[in-house]
Design a protein around this motif. Structure first.
Motif, PDB file in Angstrom:
ATOM      1  N   LEU A 338       0.788  -1.046  -0.032  1.00 41.71           N
ATOM      2  CA  LEU A 338       0.067   0.092   0.007  1.00 41.71           C
ATOM      3  C   LEU A 338       0.855   1.426   0.020  1.00 41.71           C
ATOM      4  O   LEU A 338       0.683   2.195  -0.704  1.00 41.71           O
ATOM      5  CB  LEU A 338      -0.920  -0.160   1.062  1.00 41.71           C
ATOM      6  CG  LEU A 338      -2.133  -1.087   1.119  1.00 41.71           C
ATOM      7  CD1 LEU A 338      -2.846  -1.241   2.320  1.00 41.71           C
ATOM      8  CD2 LEU A 338      -2.999  -0.569   0.013  1.00 41.71           C
ATOM      9  N   ASN A 339       1.945   1.292   0.995  1.00 41.88           N
ATOM     10  CA  ASN A 339       2.604   2.527   0.850  1.00 41.88           C
ATOM     11  C   ASN A 339       3.683   2.586  -0.494  1.00 41.88           C
ATOM     12  O   ASN A 339       3.665   3.952  -0.834  1.00 41.88           O
ATOM     13  CB  ASN A 339       3.965   2.014   1.949  1.00 41.88           C
ATOM     14  CG  ASN A 339       3.265   2.518   3.154  1.00 41.88           C
ATOM     15  OD1 ASN A 339       2.509   2.859   3.490  1.00 41.88           O
ATOM     16  ND2 ASN A 339       3.998   1.672   4.270  1.00 41.88           N
ATOM     17  N   GLN A 340       3.796   1.634  -1.099  1.00 41.91           N
ATOM     18  CA  GLN A 340       4.659   1.937  -2.438  1.00 41.91           C
ATOM     19  C   GLN A 340       3.730   2.041  -3.631  1.00 41.91           C
ATOM     20  O   GLN A 340       3.951   2.107  -4.552  1.00 41.91           O
ATOM     21  CB  GLN A 340       5.276   0.542  -2.749  1.00 41.91           C
ATOM     22  CG  GLN A 340       6.440   0.381  -1.909  1.00 41.91           C
ATOM     23  CD  GLN A 340       7.525   1.535  -1.718  1.00 41.91           C
ATOM     24  OE1 GLN A 340       7.994   1.726  -2.990  1.00 41.91           O
ATOM     25  NE2 GLN A 340       7.887   2.120  -0.772  1.00 41.91           N
ATOM     26  N   LYS A 341       2.204   1.770  -3.181  1.00 46.29           N
ATOM     27  CA  LYS A 341       1.052   1.998  -4.398  1.00 46.29           C
ATOM     28  C   LYS A 341       1.703   0.776  -5.463  1.00 46.29           C
ATOM     29  O   LYS A 341       1.603   1.359  -6.504  1.00 46.29           O
ATOM     30  CB  LYS A 341       1.362   3.414  -4.943  1.00 46.29           C
ATOM     31  CG  LYS A 341       1.106   4.590  -3.910  1.00 46.29           C
ATOM     32  CD  LYS A 341       0.685   5.863  -4.653  1.00 46.29           C
ATOM     33  CE  LYS A 341      -0.177   6.663  -3.834  1.00 46.29           C
ATOM     34  NZ  LYS A 341       0.749   6.976  -2.465  1.00 46.29           N
ATOM     35  N   ILE A 342       1.967  -0.281  -5.029  1.00 43.86           N
ATOM     36  CA  ILE A 342       1.995  -1.399  -6.106  1.00 43.86           C
ATOM     37  C   ILE A 342       0.477  -1.949  -6.381  1.00 43.86           C
ATOM     38  O   ILE A 342       0.033  -2.573  -5.530  1.00 43.86           O
ATOM     39  CB  ILE A 342       3.020  -2.236  -5.497  1.00 43.86           C
ATOM     40  CG1 ILE A 342       4.340  -1.765  -5.233  1.00 43.86           C
ATOM     41  CG2 ILE A 342       3.277  -3.725  -6.446  1.00 43.86           C
ATOM     42  CD1 ILE A 342       5.178  -2.509  -4.335  1.00 43.86           C
ATOM     43  N   GLN A 343       0.445  -1.855  -7.425  1.00 38.66           N
ATOM     44  CA  GLN A 343      -1.209  -2.641  -7.949  1.00 38.66           C
ATOM     45  C   GLN A 343      -0.854  -4.185  -7.768  1.00 38.66           C
ATOM     46  O   GLN A 343       0.005  -4.645  -8.344  1.00 38.66           O
ATOM     47  CB  GLN A 343      -1.512  -2.202  -9.394  1.00 38.66           C
ATOM     48  CG  GLN A 343      -3.062  -3.067  -9.354  1.00 38.66           C
ATOM     49  CD  GLN A 343      -3.583  -2.556 -10.726  1.00 38.66           C
ATOM     50  OE1 GLN A 343      -2.674  -2.666 -11.910  1.00 38.66           O
ATOM     51  NE2 GLN A 343      -4.939  -2.452 -10.892  1.00 38.66           N
ATOM     52  N   THR A 344      -1.628  -4.806  -6.870  1.00 40.11           N
ATOM     53  CA  THR A 344      -1.312  -6.152  -6.759  1.00 40.11           C
ATOM     54  C   THR A 344      -2.410  -6.996  -6.730  1.00 40.11           C
ATOM     55  O   THR A 344      -3.654  -6.512  -6.282  1.00 40.11           O
ATOM     56  CB  THR A 344      -0.589  -6.315  -4.932  1.00 40.11           C
ATOM     57  OG1 THR A 344       0.190  -5.287  -4.895  1.00 40.11           O
ATOM     58  CG2 THR A 344      -0.609  -7.624  -4.666  1.00 40.11           C
ATOM     59  N   LEU A 345      -2.544  -8.175  -7.254  1.00 40.48           N
ATOM     60  CA  LEU A 345      -3.627  -8.883  -7.196  1.00 40.48           C
ATOM     61  C   LEU A 345      -3.176 -10.368  -6.283  1.00 40.48           C
ATOM     62  O   LEU A 345      -2.341 -10.655  -6.852  1.00 40.48           O
ATOM     63  CB  LEU A 345      -4.052  -9.683  -8.766  1.00 40.48           C
ATOM     64  CG  LEU A 345      -4.722  -8.620  -9.624  1.00 40.48           C
ATOM     65  CD1 LEU A 345      -3.849  -7.566  -9.932  1.00 40.48           C
ATOM     66  CD2 LEU A 345      -5.474  -9.329 -11.003  1.00 40.48           C
ATOM     67  N   ILE A 346      -4.036 -10.685  -5.577  1.00 41.47           N
ATOM     68  CA  ILE A 346      -3.538 -11.579  -4.409  1.00 41.47           C
ATOM     69  C   ILE A 346      -4.808 -12.638  -4.296  1.00 41.47           C
ATOM     70  O   ILE A 346      -5.774 -12.342  -4.185  1.00 41.47           O
ATOM     71  CB  ILE A 346      -3.335 -10.782  -3.285  1.00 41.47           C
ATOM     72  CG1 ILE A 346      -2.688 -11.908  -1.832  1.00 41.47           C
ATOM     73  CG2 ILE A 346      -4.271  -9.797  -2.639  1.00 41.47           C
ATOM     74  CD1 ILE A 346      -2.096 -10.823  -1.178  1.00 41.47           C
ATOM     75  N   THR A 347      -4.540 -13.696  -4.307  1.00 38.85           N
ATOM     76  CA  THR A 347      -5.502 -14.864  -4.027  1.00 38.85           C
ATOM     77  C   THR A 347      -5.304 -15.445  -2.544  1.00 38.85           C
ATOM     78  O   THR A 347      -4.206 -15.471  -2.140  1.00 38.85           O
ATOM     79  CB  THR A 347      -5.134 -16.347  -4.928  1.00 38.85           C
ATOM     80  OG1 THR A 347      -3.906 -16.886  -4.563  1.00 38.85           O
ATOM     81  CG2 THR A 347      -5.182 -15.655  -6.416  1.00 38.85           C
ATOM     82  N   ALA A 348      -6.359 -15.943  -2.243  1.00 39.44           N
ATOM     83  CA  ALA A 348      -6.492 -16.554  -0.830  1.00 39.44           C
ATOM     84  C   ALA A 348      -7.603 -17.361  -0.598  1.00 39.44           C
ATOM     85  O   ALA A 348      -8.661 -17.069  -1.435  1.00 39.44           O
ATOM     86  CB  ALA A 348      -6.314 -15.356   0.351  1.00 39.44           C
TER      87      ALA A 348
END
Ligand code: ATP
Ligand code: MG
Length: 374
Positions: A338-348
């Motif tokens: 979030l701090n680095q503003k990295i667009q992330t797709l994460i599965t769980a």
């Protein structure tokens, strides 16, 4: 780099999927075998132009003629529309960028994504090939010259090995080896110098990440290991010119051994990479959580390096990364993204892995469809 929209048609188990992504964190929740990884794979495929483990045609939904991946993404604040059609018959795959047909080799590098998947953990315990591959990929991404240097080196190794076998069978004279030794030493020196530099970089970046995720409790160090170094004097430095002479002398001194075995017994094609956590070898002593943290730290270093060379972060695809990380490590990871503003797709599989309130979107996936969005 940001993806705003994903549209899938007959891709894997999705007849149709239409998603608007958040610019921050996108969580894909669902039970096993519902299609979470498949969504990440569609982006990874669009970025690499090849499937990671399977054949292209396996990406097409069973009994359907073709799959379509369509993405809206922005790079350096310019929006693009990408469409990739994957047919199952003999027609070739089609890539349309902003409505124009493009060749794969012209498209590679336009959409940058980096994927973490559970298989990445095997790297630590598998044979050195996987670790060399890891270094090669990082280096090739950062400088295209490395890829051509590596191709040259591999070709020279193959040619030298062929010659060694011929000499062994008395079909060629050992005098012919000198020419190859010299060229091979040049190529080997370039590869090793770059790899050692990359490992130096990783030692800083990956260690920072390891410390960050482990709340300063773990130190990560990487060591580039020259295969068979115990049989020769260690290099005094890793400058290319010095290494050229160093390799040349060693190749010469090993002519006889190499002829006997019919292959080249020294060089970067055999080298390895070792990982240590707080001074202890990860492969031998690392816990599941430590292995996962290190794999993650390496991925995050990779995207930092890409940011340094490309000017912006790639899309980060994290498949099944939360299980085996404790609550504190999960939080540290999300904070960093979030701090680095990295667009992330994460599965769980469990919502419980994430904090109650999280910036971004949650997509619930069931049987190849979006069930609902939160
Ligand atoms: P897990 O939590 O177990 O990792 P997942 O939600 O990530 O599950 P995926 O790997 O995305 O699951 O989806 C797996 C399912 O997709 C498989 O069980 C398979 O039935 C289905 N699948 C894979 N390829 C195809 C295809 N070409 N056509 C139709 N369905 C497919
Ligand atoms: Mg999965």
């Amino acid at each position: 780099m940001k993806i705003s929209k994903i549209f899938l048609n007959d891709f894997r188990n999705f007849p149709e999927l239409d998603l608007n992504l958040s610019e921050t964190i996108n969580i894909f929740l669902g039970r096993n075998a519902q299609g979470k990884t498949n969504i990440l794979e569609s982006i990874n495929f669009a970025s690499l132009g090849t499937a990671r483990i399977s054949k292209d045609t396996e990406l097409v939904r069973w009994n359907q003629p073709a799959a379509l991946i369509r993405l809206n993404f922005s790079k350096a604040d310019v929006s693009h529309d990408l469409a990739i059609e994957i047919p199952t018959d003999r027609r070739r795959r089609r890539i349309l960028l902003d409505g124009n047909a493009v060749k794969l080799r012209d498209f590679i590098g336009k959409l940058n994504a980096v994927m973490f998947s559970p298989e990445d953990l095997f790297m630590f315990r598998n044979s050195p090939i996987t670790r060399r591959k890891f270094l090669n990929i990082i280096l090739a991404q950062a400088s295209p010259i490395y890829f051509s240097e590596l191709t040259t080196y591999n070709r020279l190794i193959e040619q030298r090995n062929n010659l060694l076998k011929k000499i062994r069978e008395k079909l060629a004279s050992p005098n012919n080896l000198e020419l190859w030794n010299e060229q091979l030493a040049d190529a080997a020196a370039k590869i090793t110098a770059r790899r050692v530099k990359a490992v130096e970089n990783l030692n800083v970046l990956a260690n920072e990440m390891q410390q960050e995720i482990s709340a300063q409790s773990e130190n990560l160090s990487l060591v580039y290991e020259i295969h068979n170094l115990n049989e020769v004097d260690a290099p005094q430095n890793f400058g290319v010119e010095y290494l050229q002479n160093w390799y040349h002398e060693i190749f010469k001194s090993r002519n006889f051994t190499d002829i006997k075995r019919g292959s080249t017994s020294f060089g970067p094609h055999l080298d390895d990479l070792q990982f240590f956590i707080n001074g202890k070898e990860l492969r031998l002593y690392g816990s599941q959580g430590q292995l996962r943290t290190t794999a993650l730290a390496l991925k995050l270093s990779e995207i930092k390096m890409l940011k340094n060379s490309a000017g912006e972060y790639p899309i980060l695809l994290l498949d099944d990364v939360m299980s085996e990380l404790d609550a504190e490590r999960r939080k540290k990871l999300l904070d960093f993204l979030l701090n680095q503003k990295i667009q992330t797709l994460i599965t769980a599989t469990e919502k419980a892995y994430f904090p109650e309130k999280i910036s971004g979107k949650i997509f619930n996936i069931e049987k190849g469809a979006l069930k609902f969005e939160e």
